[in-house]
Scaffold this active site. Sequence first.
Site, PDB file in Angstrom:
ATOM      1  CG  LEU A  30      -1.991  -1.026   1.351  1.00 14.57           C
ATOM      2  CD1 LEU A  30      -2.736  -0.891   2.676  1.00 14.57           C
ATOM      3  CD2 LEU A  30      -2.976  -0.903   0.193  1.00 14.57           C
ATOM      4  CG  ASP A  31       0.416   4.158  -2.991  1.00 16.35           C
ATOM      5  OD1 ASP A  31       1.149   3.282  -3.468  1.00 16.35           O
ATOM      6  OD2 ASP A  31      -0.519   4.713  -3.611  1.00 16.35           O
ATOM      7  CE  LYS A  32       5.632   8.993   4.310  1.00 17.25           C
ATOM      8  NZ  LYS A  32       6.653  10.013   4.081  1.00 17.25           N
TER       9      LYS A  32
END
Length: 233
Positions: free
Chosen positions: A103-105
């Site tokens: 998952l993206d930051k």
Amino acid sequence: MVRLDKFLSDAGLASRRELKTLLKTGTVTVNGKPVADGAAKLDPETDRVCVHGEPVEGPRRVVLLLHKPAGYVTSTEDPRDRTVMELIPSALRRQKPVPVGRLDKETEGLLLLTNDGDLAHRLISPKHGVEKRYYARHEGTASLEDVEAFAAGLTLKDGTLCRPAVLRPLGPGESEITVTEGKYHQVRRMMASRGMTVTYLRREQEGPLGLDGLALGETRELTEEEIAALCAL
Ligand code: URA
């Protein structure tokens, strides 16, 4: 049967040198009795090993579900940012789980971690088409044309083709998106290709698993039944 020093170092408890000190100071017990000899043999299935009175688990398969908060990168190490590993309780971290996909930051939500490489591969592989459902807040409002474009399979701005996906408008600036692959920034880029910049993104479902009230930042271990359901996908 395994040697006590190997059992303890495989459990990630301490380096070989630190183990010697632990053993010498009588803090390691097997079935309640202090053992100072690292070469002592034990049966990991039946013998109970404790350090400072805390039970030590041998290596075993773990599958974890983390409710990832924004601000953490999906990685085991990072020179700058906090990683999702910092959110995993240390007893589980010793089992060396790694994130399944990413998952993206800034994305929140359901993230699986496991030390079972085959299972991780199966969940990530687009061949298996595991569904991932996201909740997004975004600029604009999704239209019927957007829904149809998602269903037909979008082409992103750089020419990347996406598999058919489900876009479900929830109201002005809110949608649910279900995809079966995990390309880089996939949902954000799919939405951007239709002129809807995502301002908040949360993964709510992966295959049969949901967040089910798990608090942000919390981790739980999957049950054998849940693991079996994942393996059957
Ligand atoms: N799609 C994205 O754009 N970001 C994520 O973190 C997951 C899916």
